[in-house]
Design an enzyme around this catalytic site. Structure first.
Site, PDB file in Angstrom:
ATOM      1  N   THR A  15      44.266 -29.700   4.781  1.00 46.61           N
ATOM      2  CA  THR A  15      45.136 -29.885   5.947  1.00 46.61           C
ATOM      3  C   THR A  15      44.433 -30.434   7.173  1.00 46.61           C
ATOM      4  O   THR A  15      45.059 -31.030   8.040  1.00 46.61           O
ATOM      5  CB  THR A  15      45.754 -28.541   6.376  1.00 46.61           C
ATOM      6  OG1 THR A  15      44.685 -27.594   6.461  1.00 46.61           O
ATOM      7  CG2 THR A  15      46.808 -28.092   5.402  1.00 46.61           C
ATOM      8  N   ASN A  91      36.487 -27.918  -1.306  1.00 45.33           N
ATOM      9  CA  ASN A  91      36.222 -28.076   0.129  1.00 45.33           C
ATOM     10  C   ASN A  91      36.529 -26.814   0.929  1.00 45.33           C
ATOM     11  O   ASN A  91      35.854 -26.536   1.916  1.00 45.33           O
ATOM     12  CB  ASN A  91      37.054 -29.243   0.661  1.00 45.33           C
ATOM     13  CG  ASN A  91      37.091 -29.268   2.173  1.00 45.33           C
ATOM     14  OD1 ASN A  91      36.136 -29.662   2.831  1.00 45.33           O
ATOM     15  ND2 ASN A  91      38.205 -28.809   2.754  1.00 45.33           N
ATOM     16  N   SER A 143      26.555 -27.060   2.581  1.00 46.89           N
ATOM     17  CA  SER A 143      26.202 -27.220   3.999  1.00 46.89           C
ATOM     18  C   SER A 143      24.686 -27.281   4.098  1.00 46.89           C
ATOM     19  O   SER A 143      23.985 -26.689   3.259  1.00 46.89           O
ATOM     20  CB  SER A 143      26.697 -26.021   4.803  1.00 46.89           C
ATOM     21  OG  SER A 143      26.095 -26.022   6.091  1.00 46.89           O
ATOM     22  N   TYR A 156      27.553 -16.862   5.159  1.00 44.75           N
ATOM     23  CA  TYR A 156      27.912 -18.269   4.930  1.00 44.75           C
ATOM     24  C   TYR A 156      26.760 -19.015   4.251  1.00 44.75           C
ATOM     25  O   TYR A 156      26.968 -19.745   3.270  1.00 44.75           O
ATOM     26  CB  TYR A 156      28.251 -18.889   6.283  1.00 44.75           C
ATOM     27  CG  TYR A 156      28.691 -20.331   6.255  1.00 44.75           C
ATOM     28  CD1 TYR A 156      29.968 -20.688   5.828  1.00 44.75           C
ATOM     29  CD2 TYR A 156      27.833 -21.348   6.694  1.00 44.75           C
ATOM     30  CE1 TYR A 156      30.373 -22.024   5.828  1.00 44.75           C
ATOM     31  CE2 TYR A 156      28.236 -22.672   6.700  1.00 44.75           C
ATOM     32  CZ  TYR A 156      29.511 -23.005   6.269  1.00 44.75           C
ATOM     33  OH  TYR A 156      29.915 -24.322   6.272  1.00 44.75           O
TER      34      TYR A 156
HETATM   35  P1  NAP Z   1      38.249 -26.320   8.750  1.00 46.30           P
HETATM   36  O1  NAP Z   1      38.517 -27.415   9.729  1.00 46.30           O
HETATM   37  O2  NAP Z   1      38.153 -24.924   9.238  1.00 46.30           O
HETATM   38  O3  NAP Z   1      39.339 -26.438   7.554  1.00 46.30           O
HETATM   39  C1  NAP Z   1      39.287 -25.511   6.505  1.00 46.30           C
HETATM   40  C2  NAP Z   1      40.308 -25.902   5.459  1.00 46.30           C
HETATM   41  O4  NAP Z   1      40.221 -24.946   4.382  1.00 46.30           O
HETATM   42  C3  NAP Z   1      41.731 -25.868   5.951  1.00 46.30           C
HETATM   43  O5  NAP Z   1      42.463 -26.889   5.296  1.00 46.30           O
HETATM   44  C4  NAP Z   1      42.222 -24.490   5.492  1.00 46.30           C
HETATM   45  O6  NAP Z   1      43.638 -24.426   5.294  1.00 46.30           O
HETATM   46  C5  NAP Z   1      41.497 -24.369   4.172  1.00 46.30           C
HETATM   47  N1  NAP Z   1      41.338 -22.983   3.726  1.00 46.30           N
HETATM   48  C6  NAP Z   1      40.629 -22.002   4.335  1.00 46.30           C
HETATM   49  N2  NAP Z   1      40.729 -20.867   3.619  1.00 46.30           N
HETATM   50  C7  NAP Z   1      41.517 -21.149   2.555  1.00 46.30           C
HETATM   51  C8  NAP Z   1      41.993 -20.388   1.463  1.00 46.30           C
HETATM   52  N3  NAP Z   1      41.688 -19.099   1.307  1.00 46.30           N
HETATM   53  N4  NAP Z   1      42.778 -20.991   0.539  1.00 46.30           N
HETATM   54  C9  NAP Z   1      43.115 -22.303   0.688  1.00 46.30           C
HETATM   55  N5  NAP Z   1      42.699 -23.078   1.696  1.00 46.30           N
HETATM   56  C10 NAP Z   1      41.915 -22.498   2.618  1.00 46.30           C
HETATM   57  O7  NAP Z   1      36.858 -26.576   7.977  1.00 46.30           O
HETATM   58  P2  NAP Z   1      35.921 -27.873   7.906  1.00 46.30           P
HETATM   59  O8  NAP Z   1      34.978 -27.834   9.039  1.00 46.30           O
HETATM   60  O9  NAP Z   1      36.709 -29.067   7.621  1.00 46.30           O
HETATM   61  O10 NAP Z   1      35.066 -27.460   6.614  1.00 46.30           O
HETATM   62  C11 NAP Z   1      35.391 -27.898   5.302  1.00 46.30           C
HETATM   63  C12 NAP Z   1      34.212 -27.544   4.394  1.00 46.30           C
HETATM   64  O11 NAP Z   1      33.024 -28.146   4.911  1.00 46.30           O
HETATM   65  C13 NAP Z   1      33.930 -26.049   4.316  1.00 46.30           C
HETATM   66  O12 NAP Z   1      33.533 -25.709   3.010  1.00 46.30           O
HETATM   67  C14 NAP Z   1      32.773 -25.872   5.281  1.00 46.30           C
HETATM   68  O13 NAP Z   1      32.000 -24.762   4.954  1.00 46.30           O
HETATM   69  C15 NAP Z   1      32.023 -27.165   5.059  1.00 46.30           C
HETATM   70  N6  NAP Z   1      31.148 -27.545   6.167  1.00 46.30           N
HETATM   71  C16 NAP Z   1      31.624 -27.725   7.435  1.00 46.30           C
HETATM   72  C17 NAP Z   1      30.743 -28.070   8.449  1.00 46.30           C
HETATM   73  C18 NAP Z   1      31.196 -28.275   9.865  1.00 46.30           C
HETATM   74  O14 NAP Z   1      30.326 -28.353  10.760  1.00 46.30           O
HETATM   75  N7  NAP Z   1      32.475 -28.382  10.137  1.00 46.30           N
HETATM   76  C19 NAP Z   1      29.367 -28.236   8.170  1.00 46.30           C
HETATM   77  C20 NAP Z   1      28.932 -28.055   6.882  1.00 46.30           C
HETATM   78  C21 NAP Z   1      29.819 -27.716   5.887  1.00 46.30           C
HETATM   79  P3  NAP Z   1      44.637 -23.956   6.503  1.00 46.30           P
HETATM   80  O15 NAP Z   1      44.667 -25.112   7.471  1.00 46.30           O
HETATM   81  O16 NAP Z   1      45.944 -23.738   5.845  1.00 46.30           O
HETATM   82  O17 NAP Z   1      44.034 -22.724   7.106  1.00 46.30           O
END
Ligand code: NAP
Length: 248
Positions: A15, A91, A143, A156
């Site tokens: 999303t 993801n 990550s 995490y």
């Molecule tokens: P985000 O903006 O917080 O989005 C998280 C997504 O995961 C949303 O679509 C959310 O859906 C979904 N989600 C969370 N819990 C869920 C569940 N139990 N079942 C189904 N869907 C679920 O996160 P992001 O920053 O894009 O991160 C995406 C990935 O990249 C993650 O694995 C994160 O650890 C990794 N990552 C992120 C960063 C960073 O700096 N942002 C860095 C390294 C790695 P809803 O919208 O419905 O809640």
């Protein structure tokens, strides 16, 4: 002919942020796209419209990756409407940051459940169809903190380190079945997750990053797109860093 035309891609958590960018990148490559979400129905509908505008089919499904039952229902719905999944992008992920002594059992469990049980549930549900097809891509978003650790993120970081080793172990198991298994390890990326970090800490992160900025979701999605494509056919068990040089 686009590189993923005729293939079905499932992105968990599509999303917003990185998952949304990946869903759009997969559609650009011609794949039909399914993704799930937990809370954000309106955002899911918006992403689905954007995916469909690219001329492919889309299915947004409310399903909690923690629930094996939800994931099973989701994969059946994808099979009935789009066909068998041949590209899986794990993801969905969450943070519950606190220094270890102050971390509650609930904060530990929530992160394990989404980041690792979710990975198990989705991968377990789609791997048999990839084996039947004789072709598949499993790409998990790890990550850089899974490689370095990070203050306040024992839960995490533990899950992200585990995703890296899961990737290498599964890659060995399915290498002769036409399936590659890789991970993408982003540095700090400009999404809702990063917006939870206090601005003074974000400034420090940018200063520590040789490129002096956060990554964009699209930059992470570009790496996923490459690993999903036939061009990456001899790459498996790899953790690809997309981090502006913060770890090298
Ligand atoms: P985000 O903006 O917080 O989005 C998280 C997504 O995961 C949303 O679509 C959310 O859906 C979904 N989600 C969370 N819990 C869920 C569940 N139990 N079942 C189904 N869907 C679920 O996160 P992001 O920053 O894009 O991160 C995406 C990935 O990249 C993650 O694995 C994160 O650890 C990794 N990552 C992120 C960063 C960073 O700096 N942002 C860095 C390294 C790695 P809803 O919208 O419905 O809640």
């Amino acid at each position: 002919m686009k590189e993923l035309q005729g293939k079905v891609c499932l992105v968990t958590g599509g999303t917003r942020g990185i998952g949304r960018a990946i869903a759009l990148a997969m559609a650009d490559m011609g794949a039909d796209v399914a993704f799930n979400y937990q809370n954000s129905r309106e955002r899911a509908e918006e992403v689905c419209s954007l995916v469909q505008e690219k001329g492919v089919r889309c299915r947004a499904i409310a399903a909690n990756v923690v629930s094996e039952e939800d994931v099973g229902r989701m994969v059946q719905e994808i099979l009935d409407n789009l066909g068998p999944v041949s590209v899986l992008v794990n993801n969905a992920g969450i943070t519950r940051d606190r220094t270890f002594l102050k971390m509650t059992r609930q904060m530990w469990d929530e992160v394990m459940n989404v980041n690792l049980d979710g990975l198990f549930n989705a991968t377990h549900a789609v791997l048999p169809s990839m084996i039947n097809l004789g072709w598949g891509r499993v790409i998990s978003i790890s990550s850089f903190v899974g490689l370095t650790g990070n203050f306040g993120q024992t839960n995490y970081a533990a899950t992200k380190g585990a995703i890296n080793s899961f990737t290498m172990a599964l890659a060995r198991e399915v290498a002769r079945k036409g399936i590659t298994v890789n991970a993408v390890a982003p540095g700090f990326t400009d999404t809702d997750m990063a917006r939870e970090i206090p601005s003074n800490v974000l400034d420090q992160i940018k200063a520590m990053t040789p490129m002096g900025r956060l990554g964009t979701p699209e930059e992470v999605a570009n790496a996923v797109a490459f690993l999903a494509s036939p061009r990456s056919s001899f790459i498996t068990g790899h953790v690809l860093s997309v981090n502006g040089g913060i770890l090298m």
